[in-house]
Design a protein around this motif. Sequence first.
Motif, PDB file in Angstrom:
ATOM      1  N   LEU A   1       0.690  -0.992   0.259  1.00 25.31           N
ATOM      2  CA  LEU A   1       0.045   0.001  -0.099  1.00 25.31           C
ATOM      3  C   LEU A   1       0.905   1.188   0.026  1.00 25.31           C
ATOM      4  CD1 LEU A   1      -2.769  -1.065   2.410  1.00 25.31           C
ATOM      5  CD2 LEU A   1      -2.996  -0.764  -0.001  1.00 25.31           C
ATOM      6  N   TYR A   2       1.810   1.077   0.667  1.00 28.82           N
ATOM      7  CA  TYR A   2       2.866   2.268   0.821  1.00 28.82           C
ATOM      8  C   TYR A   2       3.285   2.533  -0.615  1.00 28.82           C
ATOM      9  CZ  TYR A   2       6.930   5.250   1.836  1.00 28.82           C
ATOM     10  OH  TYR A   2       8.028   6.171   1.471  1.00 28.82           O
ATOM     11  N   ALA A   3       3.872   1.440  -1.133  1.00 29.49           N
ATOM     12  CA  ALA A   3       4.462   1.525  -2.609  1.00 29.49           C
ATOM     13  C   ALA A   3       3.448   2.276  -3.677  1.00 29.49           C
ATOM     14  CB  ALA A   3       4.944   0.385  -3.053  1.00 29.49           C
ATOM     15  N   PHE A   4       2.175   1.761  -3.632  1.00 25.47           N
ATOM     16  CA  PHE A   4       1.155   2.207  -4.487  1.00 25.47           C
ATOM     17  C   PHE A   4       1.088   3.894  -4.255  1.00 25.47           C
ATOM     18  CE2 PHE A   4       0.232  -2.194  -5.709  1.00 25.47           C
ATOM     19  CZ  PHE A   4       0.292  -1.864  -6.972  1.00 25.47           C
ATOM     20  N   LYS A   5       0.865   4.091  -2.889  1.00 27.85           N
ATOM     21  CA  LYS A   5       0.536   5.695  -2.541  1.00 27.85           C
ATOM     22  C   LYS A   5       1.711   6.552  -3.130  1.00 27.85           C
ATOM     23  CE  LYS A   5      -0.837   8.419   1.345  1.00 27.85           C
ATOM     24  NZ  LYS A   5      -0.954   8.588   2.856  1.00 27.85           N
ATOM     25  N   ASN A   6       2.858   6.062  -2.854  1.00 27.83           N
ATOM     26  CA  ASN A   6       3.963   6.834  -3.185  1.00 27.83           C
ATOM     27  C   ASN A   6       4.709   6.842  -4.568  1.00 27.83           C
ATOM     28  OD1 ASN A   6       4.622   8.376  -0.499  1.00 27.83           O
ATOM     29  ND2 ASN A   6       4.189   6.173   0.097  1.00 27.83           N
ATOM     30  N   ALA A   7       4.280   5.704  -5.371  1.00 31.47           N
ATOM     31  CA  ALA A   7       4.573   5.377  -6.644  1.00 31.47           C
ATOM     32  C   ALA A   7       4.944   6.803  -7.620  1.00 31.47           C
ATOM     33  CB  ALA A   7       3.958   4.471  -7.423  1.00 31.47           C
TER      34      ALA A   7
ATOM     35  N   ASP B   1      14.879   4.093  -8.894  1.00 24.77           N
ATOM     36  CA  ASP B   1      13.641   4.514  -8.353  1.00 24.77           C
ATOM     37  C   ASP B   1      12.762   3.344  -7.698  1.00 24.77           C
ATOM     38  OD1 ASP B   1      14.123   7.431  -8.888  1.00 24.77           O
ATOM     39  OD2 ASP B   1      13.062   7.096 -10.931  1.00 24.77           O
ATOM     40  N   MET B   2      12.500   2.483  -8.385  1.00 23.90           N
ATOM     41  CA  MET B   2      12.056   1.099  -7.888  1.00 23.90           C
ATOM     42  C   MET B   2      12.669   0.882  -6.225  1.00 23.90           C
ATOM     43  SD  MET B   2       9.216  -0.853  -8.345  1.00 23.90           S
ATOM     44  CE  MET B   2       8.752  -2.361  -8.083  1.00 23.90           C
ATOM     45  N   PHE B   3      13.895   0.416  -6.357  1.00 22.96           N
ATOM     46  CA  PHE B   3      14.664   0.128  -5.251  1.00 22.96           C
ATOM     47  C   PHE B   3      14.406   1.136  -4.253  1.00 22.96           C
ATOM     48  CE2 PHE B   3      17.919  -3.045  -6.883  1.00 22.96           C
ATOM     49  CZ  PHE B   3      17.052  -3.729  -7.388  1.00 22.96           C
ATOM     50  N   ASP B   4      14.438   2.492  -4.289  1.00 28.08           N
ATOM     51  CA  ASP B   4      14.414   3.382  -3.403  1.00 28.08           C
ATOM     52  C   ASP B   4      12.711   3.210  -2.770  1.00 28.08           C
ATOM     53  OD1 ASP B   4      16.637   4.585  -3.474  1.00 28.08           O
ATOM     54  OD2 ASP B   4      16.338   6.249  -4.650  1.00 28.08           O
ATOM     55  N   LEU B   5      11.942   3.270  -3.540  1.00 25.20           N
ATOM     56  CA  LEU B   5      10.572   3.135  -3.031  1.00 25.20           C
ATOM     57  C   LEU B   5      10.215   1.778  -2.247  1.00 25.20           C
ATOM     58  CD1 LEU B   5       7.501   3.927  -3.100  1.00 25.20           C
ATOM     59  CD2 LEU B   5       7.263   2.875  -5.215  1.00 25.20           C
ATOM     60  N   THR B   6      10.743   0.468  -2.523  1.00 22.93           N
ATOM     61  CA  THR B   6      10.350  -0.613  -1.895  1.00 22.93           C
ATOM     62  C   THR B   6      11.282  -0.509  -0.929  1.00 22.93           C
ATOM     63  OG1 THR B   6      12.271  -1.657  -3.402  1.00 22.93           O
ATOM     64  CG2 THR B   6       9.906  -1.862  -4.145  1.00 22.93           C
ATOM     65  N   ALA B   7      12.425  -0.040  -0.703  1.00 21.16           N
ATOM     66  CA  ALA B   7      13.351   0.022   0.522  1.00 21.16           C
ATOM     67  C   ALA B   7      12.564   0.576   1.675  1.00 21.16           C
ATOM     68  CB  ALA B   7      14.834   0.775   0.264  1.00 21.16           C
TER      69      ALA B   7
ATOM     70  N   GLU C   1       7.780   8.660  -9.768  1.00 24.29           N
ATOM     71  CA  GLU C   1       7.624   8.582 -11.416  1.00 24.29           C
ATOM     72  C   GLU C   1       7.706   7.235 -11.547  1.00 24.29           C
ATOM     73  OE1 GLU C   1      10.137  10.993 -13.185  1.00 24.29           O
ATOM     74  OE2 GLU C   1       9.293  13.178 -12.415  1.00 24.29           O
ATOM     75  N   ILE C   2       6.834   6.243 -10.931  1.00 19.66           N
ATOM     76  CA  ILE C   2       6.865   4.816 -11.467  1.00 19.66           C
ATOM     77  C   ILE C   2       5.367   4.493 -11.848  1.00 19.66           C
ATOM     78  CG2 ILE C   2       7.110   2.578 -10.578  1.00 19.66           C
ATOM     79  CD1 ILE C   2       9.220   3.391  -8.618  1.00 19.66           C
ATOM     80  N   ASN C   3       5.292   3.786 -13.028  1.00 16.50           N
ATOM     81  CA  ASN C   3       4.079   3.352 -13.385  1.00 16.50           C
ATOM     82  C   ASN C   3       3.501   2.333 -12.368  1.00 16.50           C
ATOM     83  OD1 ASN C   3       2.392   1.230 -15.092  1.00 16.50           O
ATOM     84  ND2 ASN C   3       2.223   3.211 -16.322  1.00 16.50           N
ATOM     85  N   THR C   4       2.306   2.295 -11.849  1.00 16.92           N
ATOM     86  CA  THR C   4       1.818   1.444 -11.009  1.00 16.92           C
ATOM     87  C   THR C   4       1.782   0.004 -11.713  1.00 16.92           C
ATOM     88  OG1 THR C   4      -0.243   2.395 -11.458  1.00 16.92           O
ATOM     89  CG2 THR C   4       0.896   2.818  -9.409  1.00 16.92           C
ATOM     90  N   ASP C   5       1.193  -0.161 -12.937  1.00 10.88           N
ATOM     91  CA  ASP C   5       0.661  -1.273 -13.456  1.00 10.88           C
ATOM     92  C   ASP C   5       2.068  -1.977 -13.844  1.00 10.88           C
ATOM     93  OD1 ASP C   5      -1.954  -0.599 -13.583  1.00 10.88           O
ATOM     94  OD2 ASP C   5      -1.612   0.195 -15.719  1.00 10.88           O
ATOM     95  N   ARG C   6       3.349  -1.358 -14.178  1.00  5.85           N
ATOM     96  CA  ARG C   6       4.640  -2.101 -14.296  1.00  5.85           C
ATOM     97  C   ARG C   6       5.051  -2.488 -12.955  1.00  5.85           C
ATOM     98  NH1 ARG C   6       7.440   1.324 -19.163  1.00  5.85           N
ATOM     99  NH2 ARG C   6       5.823   1.064 -20.811  1.00  5.85           N
TER     100      ARG C   6
ATOM    101  N   ARG D   1      14.544  -4.368 -15.398  1.00  2.00           N
ATOM    102  CA  ARG D   1      15.140  -3.978 -16.839  1.00  2.00           C
ATOM    103  C   ARG D   1      13.816  -4.698 -17.851  1.00  2.00           C
ATOM    104  NH1 ARG D   1      20.363  -3.712 -17.224  1.00  2.00           N
ATOM    105  NH2 ARG D   1      20.095  -3.711 -19.235  1.00  2.00           N
ATOM    106  N   LEU D   2      13.229  -5.858 -17.773  1.00  2.00           N
ATOM    107  CA  LEU D   2      12.179  -6.287 -18.527  1.00  2.00           C
ATOM    108  C   LEU D   2      10.884  -5.553 -18.538  1.00  2.00           C
ATOM    109  CD1 LEU D   2      12.339  -9.979 -17.564  1.00  2.00           C
ATOM    110  CD2 LEU D   2      13.493  -9.098 -19.443  1.00  2.00           C
ATOM    111  N   ARG D   3      10.555  -4.934 -17.324  1.00  2.00           N
ATOM    112  CA  ARG D   3       9.191  -3.942 -17.807  1.00  2.00           C
ATOM    113  C   ARG D   3       9.572  -2.388 -17.892  1.00  2.00           C
ATOM    114  NH1 ARG D   3       6.015  -4.583 -19.611  1.00  2.00           N
ATOM    115  NH2 ARG D   3       4.117  -3.783 -18.291  1.00  2.00           N
ATOM    116  N   LYS D   4      10.848  -2.300 -18.097  1.00  2.00           N
ATOM    117  CA  LYS D   4      11.586  -0.926 -18.195  1.00  2.00           C
ATOM    118  C   LYS D   4      10.942   0.114 -17.280  1.00  2.00           C
ATOM    119  CE  LYS D   4      11.505  -1.007 -23.240  1.00  2.00           C
ATOM    120  NZ  LYS D   4      11.762  -2.375 -23.395  1.00  2.00           N
ATOM    121  N   VAL D   5      11.375  -0.338 -15.897  1.00  2.00           N
ATOM    122  CA  VAL D   5      11.117   0.421 -14.659  1.00  2.00           C
ATOM    123  C   VAL D   5      12.400   1.060 -14.272  1.00  2.00           C
ATOM    124  CG1 VAL D   5      10.409   0.567 -12.338  1.00  2.00           C
ATOM    125  CG2 VAL D   5       8.921  -0.963 -14.057  1.00  2.00           C
ATOM    126  N   ASN D   6      12.510   2.276 -13.834  1.00  2.14           N
ATOM    127  CA  ASN D   6      13.844   2.585 -13.426  1.00  2.14           C
ATOM    128  C   ASN D   6      14.215   1.794 -12.195  1.00  2.14           C
ATOM    129  OD1 ASN D   6      15.562   4.589 -11.399  1.00  2.14           O
ATOM    130  ND2 ASN D   6      15.733   5.391 -13.506  1.00  2.14           N
TER     131      ASN D   6
END
Length: 296
Positions: free
Chosen positions: A46-52, A133-139, A56-61, A125-130
């Motif tokens: 929920l935190y990840a979706f709220k702050n995606a 950025d993804m690691f920072d958000l999930t961390a 600048e991360i696409n929530t579907d990807r 890499r496969l879904r073209k997500v930075n």
Amino acid sequence: MSYDVVIFGLHLKLKPIAFTIPLGKNGWDVYWYGIIIATGFLLALLYAFKNAKRYEINTDRMLDVILVTTPIAILCARTYYVIFDGEKLNGISDFFGFGTSSGFAGLAIYGGVIGAFVCGYIMCRLRKVNILDMFDLTAVGFLLGQGVGRWGNFINQEAYGAFTYSSWWGMESTRTIEEMGKGLVHPCFLYESIWCIAGFFVLNFISKKRKFKGEMILLYCAWYGFGRAIIELLRTDSLMIGRIKVSCMLSIIICVASIITLLIIRSKLKSNENNTEYKSVFADEKSEEISNEQDN
């Protein structure tokens, strides 16, 4: 099965099994451990979706990355535990806990974290997500999930430490007495839970003023590594290589490496800022001189 527990003067009776679904001959037991871990995961999600959007991360990807990474991380957590615990398996059924009363038990959080980041890297890499950025958000979300998830260890009466030798700060249960003898032990699950939740609030605050991509994951590694290294020294159930506590050694390495990397990057950023300011001032002075010459 239940445990009589005394913690901070409170007397509790804990039952690891939350309820039983009437399936099969003996039913299907649902454990509080799994419920609590799932709750921690859900809060992190929920935190990840709220702050995606802020990252600048696409929530579907992002969801694609999470759906593939999550089961892989669980398998890695199990594999890490089996390797360093020296658990003897008679076949693949033992790995997954088929036909046992404990089910899919014996997980190591470091294995899960390592697996999550390796698989997450590939999926990004496969879904073209930075990736950064993804690691920072999930961390940041990881710390929240870990802080909540540690309470599953409390219900199972595991992840505790040596004797506290204190009359008020500590925990005692039928399980700790059976395994260590009578006396209060360090509630290490609580220490790590508090450390992780505190880290969540600290990193969440810092993330709003993130200075570079990858900053949050480095801060996560430094924060969690430092706390886990100290807490691991108190624990009596650590995974070992000889006399070395695996998680303690790994935590120190991760913490030190992250701090050094942070200092190097921040030093370079500060140097670049100073150089930019100098050039800007120099350019202004030069333009003023040219303007004065033209006026003359």
